[in-house]
Structure formats: C-alpha cells, structure tokens
Design a protein around this motif. Structure first.
Motif, short mmCIF file in Angstrom:
data_model
loop_
_atom_site.label_atom_id
_atom_site.label_comp_id
_atom_site.label_asym_id
_atom_site.label_seq_id
_atom_site.Cartn_x
_atom_site.Cartn_y
_atom_site.Cartn_z
N LEU A 173 0.78 -1.18 0.05
CA LEU A 173 0.11 0.21 0.02
C LEU A 173 0.99 1.21 -0.03
N ALA A 174 0.59 2.25 -0.79
CA ALA A 174 1.43 3.44 -0.94
C ALA A 174 0.33 4.52 -0.69
N VAL A 175 1.01 5.76 0.23
CA VAL A 175 0.32 7.25 0.02
C VAL A 175 0.89 8.16 -0.76
N GLU A 176 0.19 8.89 -1.71
CA GLU A 176 0.85 9.41 -2.75
C GLU A 176 0.09 10.88 -2.84
N LYS A 177 0.89 11.85 -3.28
CA LYS A 177 0.51 13.27 -3.40
C LYS A 177 -0.41 13.76 -2.36
N VAL A 178 0.20 13.77 -1.12
CA VAL A 178 -0.29 14.54 -0.06
C VAL A 178 -0.30 15.97 -0.44
N ARG A 179 -1.51 16.84 -0.15
CA ARG A 179 -1.39 18.23 -0.26
C ARG A 179 -2.28 18.70 0.86
N ILE A 180 -2.18 19.96 0.99
CA ILE A 180 -2.95 20.70 2.09
C ILE A 180 -3.32 22.22 1.54
N SER A 181 -4.41 22.52 1.91
CA SER A 181 -5.07 23.74 1.27
C SER A 181 -5.54 24.70 2.43
N HIS A 182 -5.36 25.79 2.67
CA HIS A 182 -6.06 26.63 3.87
C HIS A 182 -6.86 27.41 3.27
N ASP A 183 -7.80 27.78 4.13
CA ASP A 183 -9.03 28.74 4.10
C ASP A 183 -8.85 29.71 5.40
N GLN A 184 -8.09 30.62 5.08
CA GLN A 184 -7.80 31.57 6.32
C GLN A 184 -8.62 32.65 6.39
N PRO A 185 -9.03 33.32 7.58
CA PRO A 185 -9.68 34.51 7.93
C PRO A 185 -8.85 35.77 7.31
N LEU A 186 -9.35 36.79 6.93
CA LEU A 186 -8.59 37.93 6.87
C LEU A 186 -8.04 38.71 7.98
N PRO A 242 -6.53 37.97 11.99
CA PRO A 242 -6.29 36.98 12.88
C PRO A 242 -7.22 37.01 13.89
N GLY A 243 -7.97 35.77 14.31
CA GLY A 243 -8.90 35.56 15.31
C GLY A 243 -10.16 35.95 14.82
N LEU A 244 -10.48 36.56 13.81
CA LEU A 244 -11.91 36.84 13.53
C LEU A 244 -12.44 35.88 12.40
N GLY A 245 -13.00 34.87 12.63
CA GLY A 245 -13.46 33.73 11.49
C GLY A 245 -12.66 32.50 11.65
N ASP A 246 -13.45 31.56 11.14
CA ASP A 246 -12.75 30.11 11.36
C ASP A 246 -11.94 29.95 10.25
N SER A 247 -10.87 29.05 10.82
CA SER A 247 -9.75 28.83 9.77
C SER A 247 -10.01 27.20 9.44
N THR A 248 -10.11 26.77 8.30
CA THR A 248 -10.35 25.35 8.00
C THR A 248 -9.12 24.91 6.94
N ALA A 249 -8.85 23.82 6.83
CA ALA A 249 -7.94 23.28 5.92
C ALA A 249 -8.50 21.92 5.24
N THR A 250 -7.95 21.64 4.00
CA THR A 250 -8.53 20.45 3.53
C THR A 250 -7.04 19.70 2.99
N ILE A 251 -6.95 18.40 3.36
CA ILE A 251 -6.01 17.63 3.15
C ILE A 251 -6.39 16.71 2.17
N SER A 252 -5.72 16.42 1.18
CA SER A 252 -5.96 15.79 -0.14
C SER A 252 -4.89 14.68 -0.22
#
Length: 354
Positions: free
Chosen positions: A189-202, A204-214
């Motif tokens: 078994l192999a894990v390939e092409k690991v990526r992460i993308s962020h959705d940051q608030p404008l 700091p501290g105001l709004g949620d910060s989410t990320a997607t790991i692919s």
C-alpha cells in the motif's frame, strides 16, 4: 450482496444511449452494502451449494485452468423480465473509492473477460427464478493474486422514471465474484500526492480557519486490502495539533487501484508551521507520507509583504546614496605608479677643470 445499478439516459432521442452509457455508466454502477444482490424487482446471487447459501462467489484457480459455477436470477415482479447476462470487471471509483463494475460496452480484462454465462440473455417468469451455469477460464499467463468482478443482469429496457426529467434509466443488478489466482500474494500500500490547502480569515482571530488535506491511496500489491489511514499534524517545536483515524476510506481497495480522497480539518491553526503525516496500513503493510504547511492569516501576510517591499527599497536607496571610499583619484594613482626617470648624460664635478 447488493449491486443495484441505474444508467441515466435521455428518453428522446434514444440514439444517445451508447454515449450516455459510456460517459455515465462507469461511475453509476456502484455496489450497495453487502447482502443478496437485489434492487426490489430482481436479484442476482450465487446458486446455493449443498453446504450453504453464498453471499458472493469465492473462487480459486491455477493459471490455465477453468472453474464452473452457477448464478441465479430471481424475478420479484408480476411480469416476465428479460435480462442481458454478462460478466464485468470491478474497480474502485476515483471519487470516493466505492465498488463499481464496468459497463457492457467497456473493455474487460479480468473476470469480465474470463467468465462466460451459458446464456447471454435470459427471460425469467413472474415470481420465478432461473439458474444459469457459467465457466471462468483463467489464462495461462494470468497474474497471481485477486481478480474481482461481478455477474450482472441488465434490464435493457429504458425506464422513463416519473417524467420530471428528460432522463430515463437502465437498471442492472450484479453479484460479486472474488477470484484468487494461485501464486505469490503481495500486500502493498502507498500514500501518494499529499497536499494541504488553507482557508484563512482576513484578520487573525476573526473567523474560522479550515484546511483540506488531499491524498491518493494506491494498492500497489496484488491482493484486496481493507486499509486504515491515520492522520497526524504537528506544529512548531513538535506540538501535536491533530491525531485522527480517518473514516471516509474504501472498505475494499482492489489490486492496482488508486483512490483520491480528501479530509477536512476544522479549526486548523491560523499561525503555525509544521507537518502533516498520513499513515496507511493494512494486513502485512504500512506506509507513510508527509507534507509541510505554513499557516498565516491574509492580513498578516499582506503586512509582511508590504513591510518586506518597503525595507528592500530603503536598503537599495541607502546603498546608492552612500559615497564610495578607499579609492584614490585616477590621475594621482597613475603618477604614483610610474618609475622616476634618471638622466643618462655625464656630469662634471664642480671645481674640476679639464
């Protein structure tokens, strides 16, 4: 097990049938949870043996040999039904890893090419069932390991549905076939092409910060795997930010198949620097892959970019305005480097007469 399938198709004109079968069929032949293959109108399942009922076909063979078995098609309606009966290869859908089978018009290379029902079309009377023998011939050069497919009963009629859409469907039901060809069994078994993308608030501290790991999960062996994937995130100084066993992964990953998956990370750090590590494991195999991430809010990123640009301009200007020292004028340097000339004429000492 259940393999209900619906193939959408334009009701008018019917000439688009082949095109839609090719485009939509492969992604819609998904298998439902494991039980008798049934869609409410008909079912397909292995014929009961003298020992017990079988939810699937479990077959084993040597290269160059043949296996014979029987499949039963049961009609649960009050009208006779006619089906196209064929064998198909199985695969994992790229979207979510779901179990699916090839359509009738696609090229078959494994079980779909090797298995042949005694009848390609069968008519089943109302509330009755029909048993059809089939033969599965394994080629001499067949690769060892697992080969998975299904025996499919396809209703070639077009179901117009409720008329709300200009689409009809062709339905099919299939029973899975698990074939093990003798030889070395390799679990990998192999894990390939690991990526992460962020959705940051404008700000700091105001709004949620989410990320997607692919990432891509790849069965590089020749046996079917039941994989597990663990997600681990570490920040600065080795701080553990997240540890999670992922659940949105295929329960069966077929040999040679790749599946592209994503995992959301809610409340991801807004300011941090670290690594994401995915560890995939199955029987006799375990592999990991990592990717680094740098979390920075948009406003802070803009401030840093502007500050960096201003600092760079000031440094360049200060260097241009600073006078250069340590170099003598060009003219003086040339005179100083020239050797003094001596007169070659003879001189007469003072006070001497010839």
């Amino acid at each position: 097990m259940s393999l209900p399938m619906s193939l959408p198709i334009r009701s008018k004109p019917y000439a688009l049938l082949a095109l839609l079968m090719a485009v939509l069929g492969t992604s819609l032949l998904a298998l439902a949870p494991a039980r008798a293959a049934d869609n409410g109108s008909w079912s397909v399942f292995p014929t009961a043996s003298a020992v017990a009922q079988r939810p699937y076909f479990y077959l084993s063979a040597d290269p160059g040999t043949a296996v014979e078995d029987k499949v039963t098609v049961a009609n649960k309606t009050d009208k006779p039904l006619t089906f196209r009966l064929y064998a198909a290869d199985a695969y994992n859908t790229a979207r979510d890893g779901g179990f699916a089978v090839r359509t009738l018009d696609e090229k078959q290379r494994g079980v779909g090419a090797w298995a042949r029902p005694a009848k390609s079309r069968v008519t089943v009377p109302p509330r009755k069932s029909v048993t059809v023998p089939f033969t599965l011939r394994v080629p001499e050069r067949a690769e060892p390991g697992d080969h998975v497919g299904a025996l499919v009963a396809l209703d070639e009629r077009i179901d117009e549905g409720d008329g709300s859409l200009a689409l009809g469907v062709r339905r099919a039901v299939g029973a899975r076939v698990y074939l093990r060809v003798s030889g070395p069994a390799v679990s990998a078994l192999a894990v390939e092409k690991v990526r992460i993308s962020h959705d940051q608030p404008l700000v700091p501290g105001l709004g949620d910060s989410t990320a997607t790991i692919s990432y891509t999960l790849h069965n590089t062996g020749n046996v079917t795997l039941d994989p597990r994937v663990e997600l681990r995130a570490q920040g600065l100084f080795g701080r553990t930010l997240l540890t999670r066993d992922l659940t949105k992964i295929p329960s069966e990953l077929l040999p040679g198949q790749r599946v592209h998956l994503t995992e959301p990370w809610h409340d991801a750090p807004q300011l941090d620097w670290g690594d994401i590590t995915l560890t995939a494991s199955a029987k006799d195999t375990r592999e990991s892959a990592s990717v680094s991430f740098f979390a920075l809010p948009w406003l802070m990123a803009v401030v840093l970019v502007v500050f960096g640009a201003v600092a760079t301009v000031l440094v360049i200007r200060s260097r241009r305005n600073t006078p250069r020292t340590g170099r003598a004028p060009k003219g003086r340097g040339e005179l100083r480097d020239q050797p003094q000339r001596r007169s070659t004429e003879p001189t007469t000492p003072s006070g001497t007469h010839s």
